[in-house]
Design a protein around this motif. Structure first.
Motif, short mmCIF file in Angstrom:
data_model
loop_
_atom_site.label_atom_id
_atom_site.label_comp_id
_atom_site.label_asym_id
_atom_site.label_seq_id
_atom_site.Cartn_x
_atom_site.Cartn_y
_atom_site.Cartn_z
N ASP A 25 1.03 -1.08 0.35
CA ASP A 25 0.00 0.09 0.10
C ASP A 25 0.55 0.72 0.43
N LYS A 39 2.42 1.80 -3.07
CA LYS A 39 1.50 2.42 -4.58
C LYS A 39 1.51 3.85 -3.98
N ASP A 40 1.17 4.64 -3.05
CA ASP A 40 1.39 5.81 -2.05
C ASP A 40 2.09 6.30 -3.01
#
Length: 272
Positions: free
Chosen positions: A170, A173-174
């Motif tokens: 995550d 992806k940020d």
């Protein structure tokens, strides 16, 4: 020192078992051009087999580690040209095949620990080169980012695969989907960097010298085992662990390590 390494792009100096490798294009913030890509690959390839090297420090001359691709590369992309087409390299012997991937991942293939010392900008391809290191020591105010999306691209120098291992899917992806920059302090908090230091190069060289004082066979074995962790099943990993310890116990360097500690002196090791 090595064939294929342009000293106007990368310099290599070896002393006391430590290889001091520096990106040497400070006037361009150590930006990546064909000569830099080629020199990075050839330098790492040379260090893979150079006798007496026990640790590597990778840094950049001047105020920056590496600001990413040279701007001329982005201009060429408008006509579909890739910088990698301008670089001639010997065949790859690992999973990284493309030029940019090799410039980053070849540092992970060096059998001894590689410590990246990062100050200033480590952006885009520059950050991905740092991902090839085993340890990243960063200045608190360093500027780091996966900037490719800002240029309509994706991180293609191993970053899409190695970044999630460090920071989680995550957070990766940020970083990749926003292209935001983060400081060295935040990089440590999210796991992208190992620790901060006001003088990353001095701290990295000190760590490298400490590592170089240990049994080089044990250091290499530890790197092999830790690189395999999470990338293979536990049965395979546990078996490899026993193979490595079996080879070390009673070996000349291991006996020397024990003897030196009992005799309260510095050990004298034989290199692979």
């Amino acid at each position: 020192m090595f064939d294929g390494v342009d000293p106007d792009r990368v310099t290599v100096a070896v002393s006391g078992g430590v290889a001091d490798v520096r990106l040497a294009r400070p006037d361009k913030r150590n930006a990546l051009d064909p000569a830099m890509f080629s020199s990075l690959v050839h330098a790492a390839e040379g260090l893979r087999t150079l006798s007496g090297v026990r640790a590597v420090v990778l840094s950049g001359d001047g105020p920056d580690f590496c600001a990413g691709l040279d701007f001329t590369a982005f201009a060429a992309m408008r006509s579909g040209e890739r910088m990698s087409s301008q670089v001639s390299l010997p065949p790859a012997d690992g999973p990284a095949k493309a030029t940019g991937q090799r410039a980053a991942f070849t540092w992970a293939q060096v059998p001894v620990p590689v410590i990246a010392a990062i100050r200033g900008n480590a952006l885009g391809g520059g950050l991905q080169i740092a991902l090839g290191a085993d340890i990243r020591i960063v200045a608190p105010d360093a500027s780091m980012g996966v900037l490719e999306v800002r240029w309509g691209l994706i991180p293609d120098m191993t970053g899409s695969q190695l970044l999630p291992e460090l920071v989680g899917r995550d957070v990766a992806k940020d970083l990749a989907l926003t292209g935001r920059r983060i400081s060295g302090e935040e990089a440590v908090r999210i796991g992208l960097a190992t620790r901060t230091a006001e003088d990353p190069l001095a701290a990295a060289l000190e760590m490298a010298r400490e590592i170089a004082g240990h049994n080089p066979f044990a250091v290499r074995a530890a790197k092999r085992l830790l690189d395999g962790a999470g990338r293979q099943d536990l049965e395979t990993g546990f078996a490899a662990e026993q193979d490595e310890i079996g080879a070390l116990i009673g070996s000349p360097n291991q006996v020397e390590a024990v003897t030196a500690r009992f005799e309260k002196r510095d050990p004298v090791f034989v290199d692979p």
